[in-house]
Design a protein around this motif. Structure first.
Motif, PDB file in Angstrom:
ATOM      1  N   PHE A  90       0.830  -1.201   0.000  1.00  0.00           N
ATOM      2  CA  PHE A  90       0.000   0.000   0.000  1.00  0.00           C
ATOM      3  C   PHE A  90       0.862   1.247   0.000  1.00  0.00           C
ATOM      4  O   PHE A  90       1.791   1.380   0.801  1.00  0.00           O
ATOM      5  CB  PHE A  90      -0.906   0.040   1.233  1.00  0.00           C
ATOM      6  CG  PHE A  90      -1.970  -1.004   1.250  1.00  0.00           C
ATOM      7  CD1 PHE A  90      -1.805  -2.183   1.954  1.00  0.00           C
ATOM      8  CD2 PHE A  90      -3.156  -0.815   0.557  1.00  0.00           C
ATOM      9  CE1 PHE A  90      -2.795  -3.151   1.969  1.00  0.00           C
ATOM     10  CE2 PHE A  90      -4.159  -1.779   0.563  1.00  0.00           C
ATOM     11  CZ  PHE A  90      -3.978  -2.941   1.275  1.00  0.00           C
ATOM     12  N   LEU A 102      -3.786   9.263   7.264  1.00  0.00           N
ATOM     13  CA  LEU A 102      -3.307   8.741   5.991  1.00  0.00           C
ATOM     14  C   LEU A 102      -4.444   8.407   5.042  1.00  0.00           C
ATOM     15  O   LEU A 102      -5.486   7.907   5.449  1.00  0.00           O
ATOM     16  CB  LEU A 102      -2.461   7.493   6.225  1.00  0.00           C
ATOM     17  CG  LEU A 102      -1.205   7.673   7.083  1.00  0.00           C
ATOM     18  CD1 LEU A 102      -0.462   6.349   7.206  1.00  0.00           C
ATOM     19  CD2 LEU A 102      -0.298   8.724   6.494  1.00  0.00           C
ATOM     20  N   PHE A 104      -4.942   5.965   1.842  1.00  0.00           N
ATOM     21  CA  PHE A 104      -4.270   4.821   1.245  1.00  0.00           C
ATOM     22  C   PHE A 104      -4.695   4.616  -0.197  1.00  0.00           C
ATOM     23  O   PHE A 104      -5.839   4.903  -0.586  1.00  0.00           O
ATOM     24  CB  PHE A 104      -4.605   3.545   2.027  1.00  0.00           C
ATOM     25  CG  PHE A 104      -3.878   3.434   3.331  1.00  0.00           C
ATOM     26  CD1 PHE A 104      -4.374   4.040   4.467  1.00  0.00           C
ATOM     27  CD2 PHE A 104      -2.687   2.727   3.419  1.00  0.00           C
ATOM     28  CE1 PHE A 104      -3.698   3.946   5.677  1.00  0.00           C
ATOM     29  CE2 PHE A 104      -2.005   2.634   4.614  1.00  0.00           C
ATOM     30  CZ  PHE A 104      -2.513   3.245   5.743  1.00  0.00           C
TER      31      PHE A 104
ATOM     32  N   TYR B  36      -9.047   2.398  11.356  1.00  0.00           N
ATOM     33  CA  TYR B  36      -9.313   2.085   9.959  1.00  0.00           C
ATOM     34  C   TYR B  36     -10.097   0.782   9.880  1.00  0.00           C
ATOM     35  O   TYR B  36     -10.030  -0.068  10.757  1.00  0.00           O
ATOM     36  CB  TYR B  36      -8.001   1.906   9.186  1.00  0.00           C
ATOM     37  CG  TYR B  36      -7.150   3.146   9.064  1.00  0.00           C
ATOM     38  CD1 TYR B  36      -6.269   3.507  10.086  1.00  0.00           C
ATOM     39  CD2 TYR B  36      -7.206   3.944   7.933  1.00  0.00           C
ATOM     40  CE1 TYR B  36      -5.474   4.639   9.978  1.00  0.00           C
ATOM     41  CE2 TYR B  36      -6.406   5.080   7.813  1.00  0.00           C
ATOM     42  CZ  TYR B  36      -5.546   5.413   8.842  1.00  0.00           C
ATOM     43  OH  TYR B  36      -4.766   6.531   8.731  1.00  0.00           O
ATOM     44  N   LEU B  44      -7.468   0.251   3.093  1.00  0.00           N
ATOM     45  CA  LEU B  44      -7.877   0.720   4.409  1.00  0.00           C
ATOM     46  C   LEU B  44      -8.673   2.012   4.274  1.00  0.00           C
ATOM     47  O   LEU B  44      -8.255   2.932   3.552  1.00  0.00           O
ATOM     48  CB  LEU B  44      -6.669   0.986   5.299  1.00  0.00           C
ATOM     49  CG  LEU B  44      -5.935  -0.235   5.855  1.00  0.00           C
ATOM     50  CD1 LEU B  44      -5.039  -0.865   4.807  1.00  0.00           C
ATOM     51  CD2 LEU B  44      -5.114   0.157   7.074  1.00  0.00           C
ATOM     52  N   LEU B  46     -10.282   5.119   6.465  1.00  0.00           N
ATOM     53  CA  LEU B  46     -10.280   5.760   7.764  1.00  0.00           C
ATOM     54  C   LEU B  46     -11.704   5.892   8.283  1.00  0.00           C
ATOM     55  O   LEU B  46     -12.584   6.376   7.582  1.00  0.00           O
ATOM     56  CB  LEU B  46      -9.630   7.144   7.658  1.00  0.00           C
ATOM     57  CG  LEU B  46      -9.554   7.942   8.950  1.00  0.00           C
ATOM     58  CD1 LEU B  46      -8.626   7.255   9.950  1.00  0.00           C
ATOM     59  CD2 LEU B  46      -9.063   9.361   8.683  1.00  0.00           C
ATOM     60  N   GLU B  59     -15.286  10.084  10.128  1.00  0.00           N
ATOM     61  CA  GLU B  59     -15.339  10.344   8.702  1.00  0.00           C
ATOM     62  C   GLU B  59     -16.787  10.257   8.215  1.00  0.00           C
ATOM     63  O   GLU B  59     -17.646   9.635   8.858  1.00  0.00           O
ATOM     64  CB  GLU B  59     -14.466   9.349   7.945  1.00  0.00           C
ATOM     65  CG  GLU B  59     -12.995   9.465   8.277  1.00  0.00           C
ATOM     66  CD  GLU B  59     -12.415  10.818   7.946  1.00  0.00           C
ATOM     67  OE1 GLU B  59     -12.471  11.216   6.761  1.00  0.00           O
ATOM     68  OE2 GLU B  59     -11.898  11.481   8.863  1.00  0.00           O
TER      69      GLU B  59
END
Lengths: 114, 117
Positions: A90, A102, A104, B36, B44, B46, B59
């Motif tokens: 990743f 982050l 991804f 995650y 992944l 979040l 989120e």
């Protein structure tokens, strides 16, 4: 919002061959850039990271990556792949000035043929 | 250094029950932790940002009442999946940032495989 693209979903290479995994990002400034590796059912292991400075970054397990601002890319390379490198890789982008959160990429599944 | 531990590594629960997952930073203090979710063969995503001593930031699209996050100390954050259903089955991974470092870097736990039956 930033985004990360890993164009190759699956890659198969022969053991001993060279490897390059592609990663492109979209972000208004220079982000923090990471490459992680994940074995099945496991968490993420950091291979290498770029924050600033030298655009060629060396990581663990013989991996390296090069940040190219003009291409918005951060491709991962390894000169000679080992069978144990088979895993999911990743690419991730973090925000500057607090880049803990982050984003991804979708990941690249690496298969190594003996 | 910079070790993040998740517990449990896997859990199976009955539909309708609640499950708590712990994320601990073992050798550093983490002001911020992230949760995650990863579906099979996917990336992944979040879910939320967990800040010590304050409410988590979720989120878009993540149900805060279903995924309860508590960050009571600088070394521990918990994710509780309430009234779990089969569609909540997934791989949950936390990460933590060492506040003692000048440049941000996230360290990941080993993940928790949740299966709701």
């Amino acid at each position: 919002a930033q985004s990360v693209t890993q164009p190759d979903i699956h890659i198969t290479v022969s053991e001993g061959a060279s490897l390059e995994l592609r990663c492109n990002y979209s972000y208004g400034a220079t982000p923090y850039l990471f490459w992680y590796v994940q074995s099945p059912g496991q968490g993420l292991q950091l291979l290498l990271k770029y924050f600033s400075g030298d655009t060629l970054v060396q990581g663990i397990k013989g991996f390296e990556a090069e940040f190219k601002r003009s291409q918005s890319s951060f491709n991962l390379r390894k000169p000679s792949v080992h069978w144990s490198d088979a895993a999911e890789y990743f690419c991730a982008v973090g925000l500057t000035g607090g880049g803990n959160k982050l984003t991804f990429g979708t990941g690249t599944q690496l298969k190594v043929e003996l | 250094g910079a070790v993040v531990s998740q517990h449990p590594s896997w859990v199976i629960c009955k539909s309708g029950t609640s499950v708590k997952i712990e994320c601990r930073s073992l050798d550093f203090q983490a002001t911020t932790m992230f949760w995650y979710r990863q579906f099979p063969k996917q990336s992944l995503m979040l879910m939320a940002t967990s800040n010590e001593g304050s409410k988590a930031t979720y989120e878009q699209g993540v149900e805060k009442d279903k995924f309860l996050i508590n960050h009571a100390s600088l070394t521990l954050s918990t994710l509780t999946v309430t009234s779990a259903h089969p569609e909540d089955s997934s791989f949950y991974i936390c990460s933590a940032t060492d506040r003692g470092r000048t440049v941000a870097e996230a360290f990941f736990g080993q993940g928790t495989r949740l299966t709701v039956v």
